[in-house]
Design an enzyme around this catalytic site. Structure first.
Site, mmCIF file in Angstrom:
data_model
loop_
_atom_site.group_PDB
_atom_site.id
_atom_site.type_symbol
_atom_site.label_atom_id
_atom_site.label_comp_id
_atom_site.label_asym_id
_atom_site.label_seq_id
_atom_site.Cartn_x
_atom_site.Cartn_y
_atom_site.Cartn_z
ATOM 1 N N CYS A 116 5.015 5.276 2.965
ATOM 2 C CA CYS A 116 3.786 5.012 2.209
ATOM 3 C C CYS A 116 3.807 5.599 0.799
ATOM 4 C CB CYS A 116 2.576 5.531 2.976
ATOM 5 S SG CYS A 116 2.349 4.739 4.589
ATOM 6 N N HIS A 253 -3.357 5.916 -2.041
ATOM 7 C CA HIS A 253 -2.764 5.136 -0.956
ATOM 8 C C HIS A 253 -3.871 4.774 0.020
ATOM 9 C CE1 HIS A 253 -0.479 3.794 2.373
ATOM 10 N NE2 HIS A 253 -0.622 4.893 3.082
ATOM 11 N N ASN A 283 -3.564 -0.663 5.867
ATOM 12 C CA ASN A 283 -2.515 0.168 5.285
ATOM 13 C C ASN A 283 -1.274 -0.690 5.094
ATOM 14 O OD1 ASN A 283 -0.478 1.983 4.696
ATOM 15 N ND2 ASN A 283 -1.005 3.441 6.307
#
Length: 326
Positions: A116, A253, A283
């Site tokens: 990520c 994020h 996500n």
């Protein structure tokens, strides 16, 4: 003092055709509910790539859009760096396949794997190369088909992720070396491999010979994320001499709405200064920050000259931040 800065010249995004709501997941047999997902994550829907949509095709579409925004052709690009955990092939690097698809025949291309945090890592690599004169114009991409890694029987993970790609064009331009410059002002990267078992995939070419599935200890990840991200945000502010009050936009994020809200509160930012896309994209790992940047820049929220702070944390653990004057 004259220095080279990596200035954002264009941005782009690409999402798979299929949008899947929480209700649609329930209809497909996932043991969950819209209420359960929204309360814990803030996610309402995500995009899921079809067989003809891959990390390379999504990355190529996002990169082409960024190049169009920048008003440049393939001959201007001499660096392509792609943050991804889900490459099309074990090798060659997906970045080289994007390079070929875009008709870029010079320079160099490579992938960065930091889960990520992949886009922040990729941005740092490109910024370093541009500031050192190793490249003049770079494509920085975050792209994932993360749903390929999911166990659809595991409701604690399968509801969290989606697919997509985002990209920016960076161009080396002279600056004064102060925080008033446009471009990337600072980047900060960290990792701590001791926490591997908190967020990992149980497969790989050197171990099982399979892709594997995502496993996560959610509470442990949450606790580390809030603390580590606060620290790396402070690093960016201290390195540039600006304060949280100077930040025009926080583009975090997009992992979990609770983490995003916690970071905004820690920085004392009003909610309207935090870009949120997790409700619609879920996500998307390395793609989440560039997708959010592209959305907020396209709709006019992010304006030239504004200070944009990005931060991310991913499996490894990896984490990082960057401060950019748009």
């Amino acid at each position: 003092m004259t220095v080279l800065r990596s200035v954002v010249a264009g941005f782009g995004a690409a999402l798979p055709r299929e949008r899947v709501t929480n209700e649609a997941l329930v209809a497909r047999g996932v043991d969950t509910s819209d209420e359960w997902i929204r309360q814990r994550t803030g996610i309402g829907s995500r995009h899921i790539a079809q067989p003809d949509e891959t990390t390379v095709t999504l990355a190529t579409a996002a990169a082409r859009a960024a190049m169009d925004r920048a008003g440049i052709g393939p001959e201007a690009i001499d660096m392509v760096v792609l943050g991804t955990t889900t490459p099309d092939d074990t090798f060659p690097a997906s970045a080289t396949q994007v390079q070929a698809a875009l008709g870029i025949h010079g320079g160099f291309a490579f992938d960065v794997q930091a889960v990520c945090s992949g886009f922040v890592y990729a941005l740092a690599m490109a910024d370093n190369c541009l500031r050192l004169g190793q490249a003049r114009t770079a494509l920085v991409i975050g792209a994932e088909t993360f749903t390929r890694l999911l166990d659809w029987e595991d409701r604690t993970t399968c509801v969290l992720f989606g697919d997509g790609a985002g990209a920016i064009v960076l161009r080396a331009e002279p600056g004064t070396g102060t925080a008033a410059d446009r471009g990337v002002l600072t980047t900060h990267l960290h990792s701590d491999g001791r926490h591997r078992d908190a967020l990992y995939v149980d497969g790989g070419p050197s171990t099982t010979g399979t892709v594997g599935h995502v496993h996560m200890k959610g509470q442990e990840v949450f606790r580390h994320a809030v603390n580590r991200l606060a620290e790396v945000v402070d690093e960016a502010l201290k390195a540039t001499g600006v304060t949280a009050a100077d930040i025009d936009w926080l583009v975090p994020h997009q992992a979990n709405r609770r983490i995003i809200d916690a970071m905004g509160r820690k920085m004392g930012l009003q909610p309207e200064k935090v870009v949120v896309t997790v409700d619609r994209h879920a996500n998307t790992s390395a793609a989440s920050i560039p997708l959010a940047l592209a959305e907020a820049a396209a709709d006019g929220r992010i304006q030239p000259g504004q200070l944009v702070l990005i931060e991310a944390m991913g499996g490894g653990f990896t984490w990082g931040s960057s401060l950019i004057r748009w």
